[in-house]
Design a protein around this motif. Sequence first.
Motif, mmCIF file in Angstrom:
data_model
loop_
_atom_site.group_PDB
_atom_site.id
_atom_site.type_symbol
_atom_site.label_atom_id
_atom_site.label_comp_id
_atom_site.label_asym_id
_atom_site.label_seq_id
_atom_site.Cartn_x
_atom_site.Cartn_y
_atom_site.Cartn_z
ATOM 1 N N ASP A 26 0.832 -1.204 0.000
ATOM 2 C CA ASP A 26 0.000 0.000 0.000
ATOM 3 C C ASP A 26 0.867 1.254 0.000
ATOM 4 N N LEU A 27 1.904 1.233 0.803
ATOM 5 C CA LEU A 27 2.815 2.364 0.853
ATOM 6 C C LEU A 27 3.577 2.505 -0.459
ATOM 7 N N ARG A 28 4.003 1.385 -1.028
ATOM 8 C CA ARG A 28 4.709 1.442 -2.313
ATOM 9 C C ARG A 28 3.830 2.029 -3.398
ATOM 10 N N ARG A 29 2.558 1.675 -3.383
ATOM 11 C CA ARG A 29 1.647 2.218 -4.394
ATOM 12 C C ARG A 29 1.511 3.729 -4.254
ATOM 13 N N ALA A 30 1.336 4.207 -3.022
ATOM 14 C CA ALA A 30 1.204 5.655 -2.800
ATOM 15 C C ALA A 30 2.455 6.385 -3.268
ATOM 16 N N ARG A 31 3.609 5.844 -2.951
ATOM 17 C CA ARG A 31 4.858 6.506 -3.346
ATOM 18 C C ARG A 31 5.088 6.415 -4.856
ATOM 19 N N ASP A 32 4.712 5.300 -5.455
ATOM 20 C CA ASP A 32 4.861 5.163 -6.906
ATOM 21 C C ASP A 32 3.990 6.171 -7.643
ATOM 22 N N LEU A 33 2.764 6.374 -7.152
ATOM 23 C CA LEU A 33 1.883 7.351 -7.777
ATOM 24 C C LEU A 33 2.479 8.758 -7.696
ATOM 25 N N MET A 34 3.031 9.094 -6.541
ATOM 26 C CA MET A 34 3.630 10.417 -6.383
ATOM 27 C C MET A 34 4.841 10.581 -7.296
ATOM 28 N N GLU A 35 5.679 9.555 -7.382
ATOM 29 C CA GLU A 35 6.844 9.626 -8.262
ATOM 30 C C GLU A 35 6.415 9.813 -9.711
ATOM 31 N N ARG A 36 5.386 9.104 -10.116
ATOM 32 C CA ARG A 36 4.871 9.232 -11.481
ATOM 33 C C ARG A 36 4.375 10.657 -11.728
ATOM 34 N N ASP A 37 3.698 11.217 -10.746
ATOM 35 C CA ASP A 37 3.183 12.575 -10.887
ATOM 36 C C ASP A 37 4.321 13.597 -10.995
ATOM 37 N N LEU A 38 5.346 13.441 -10.167
ATOM 38 C CA LEU A 38 6.468 14.365 -10.204
ATOM 39 C C LEU A 38 7.248 14.235 -11.512
ATOM 40 N N ASP A 39 7.386 13.020 -12.006
ATOM 41 C CA ASP A 39 8.058 12.827 -13.290
ATOM 42 C C ASP A 39 7.295 13.519 -14.419
ATOM 43 N N GLN A 40 5.956 13.421 -14.362
ATOM 44 C CA GLN A 40 5.147 14.050 -15.393
ATOM 45 C C GLN A 40 5.226 15.574 -15.300
ATOM 46 N N LEU A 41 5.245 16.083 -14.079
ATOM 47 C CA LEU A 41 5.404 17.522 -13.883
ATOM 48 C C LEU A 41 6.737 17.993 -14.457
ATOM 49 N N ALA A 42 7.802 17.256 -14.168
ATOM 50 C CA ALA A 42 9.125 17.634 -14.649
ATOM 51 C C ALA A 42 9.195 17.587 -16.172
ATOM 52 N N GLU A 43 8.551 16.604 -16.761
ATOM 53 C CA GLU A 43 8.584 16.471 -18.216
ATOM 54 C C GLU A 43 7.860 17.620 -18.906
ATOM 55 N N GLN A 44 6.679 17.977 -18.383
ATOM 56 C CA GLN A 44 5.872 18.994 -19.047
ATOM 57 C C GLN A 44 6.289 20.421 -18.683
ATOM 58 N N ALA A 45 6.885 20.600 -17.507
ATOM 59 C CA ALA A 45 7.223 21.956 -17.050
ATOM 60 C C ALA A 45 8.733 22.147 -16.952
#
Length: 334
Positions: free
Chosen positions: A82-101
Amino acid sequence: MTEQAWPWPAGAATGIGSLPGTDIDEAQRIVLGELPALPHLPELPARGPGADLIGRTAGLLLELPVELYAARWRIASRPGRDLRRARDLMERDLDQLAEQAEEYAGPVKIQAGGPLTLAASLELPIGGRMLRDPGAVRDLTGSLAEGLRTHVAAVARRLPRASVLLQLDEPSLSTVLAGRVPTESGFGAYRAMEQGVAAALLRSVVEAAGVPTVLHCCAPDVPLELVRSTGVVGVALDLDLVTDLDPLGEAIDAGLGLLAGAAPTGPSAAGRAPSSAEVADRVRQLWDRLGFPRRQLAEQVVVTPACGLANATGSYARAVLAACRDAGRRLAED
């Protein structure tokens, strides 16, 4: 009041955090397109556990693992899926932010739950909310403070030309202070937290984050004097829930910024989103009632929806963000 520099440009607008849907790529593209002056990291709770406010923030805690039990988040003995899933989602979001911005050079807002709301939501391993144990609340706050320091640094590394603005979401602030958080049986409530204790907990998180911070609470009776004492630069409120103007006027006069929740999170009876003129008028009317000069409005106020937009349709959410953006520009032109 004295002149001061705000961590956002004049006439800025932003979102509170949550958006509908499950596609972070599309959500980030919408935010960057509709809110160019103050974009935020979108939250998509429709993705499930770990994307919700509590799970998402709990994933940032240091040395305090969490897990899901009976559809509720609780402190765990060791890290799990459960914790890994929460952290994976956040990492994915930050990667997408970095890519687009990647080339973005202005302020960007990130959101996380505050210590009081976490304490009222997370459960102890033996049962009961963490709120019942003052020592556990202190440990939770320390873990959150260090976790947010790390999180802010991670965002700054990904967007080296941007400046980070942190939003602490405290929807349970008023209920914690009033002793209205129900126990598991539903027949009682946890003891009210003293305002001085609450202020100290919030202040420790704000200081640890090391970046300008705003506190968001979309509930009635937000204790603005307490909020001011925590070191935040602004407060985010649903304007429809502001019934007593005096505390808000005092807070603004003392130099607190306002993220003004002026656009409804759902369509009107006519089934449409508000126009930018309607949103701007809503903010102007409040400002005029408070008695402050119009010249400082666009600098001290950021236009936002009333709260998160997770339950809106995609088209409505986009229209509301655009209306807030254009309302901010109208206010800057006044």
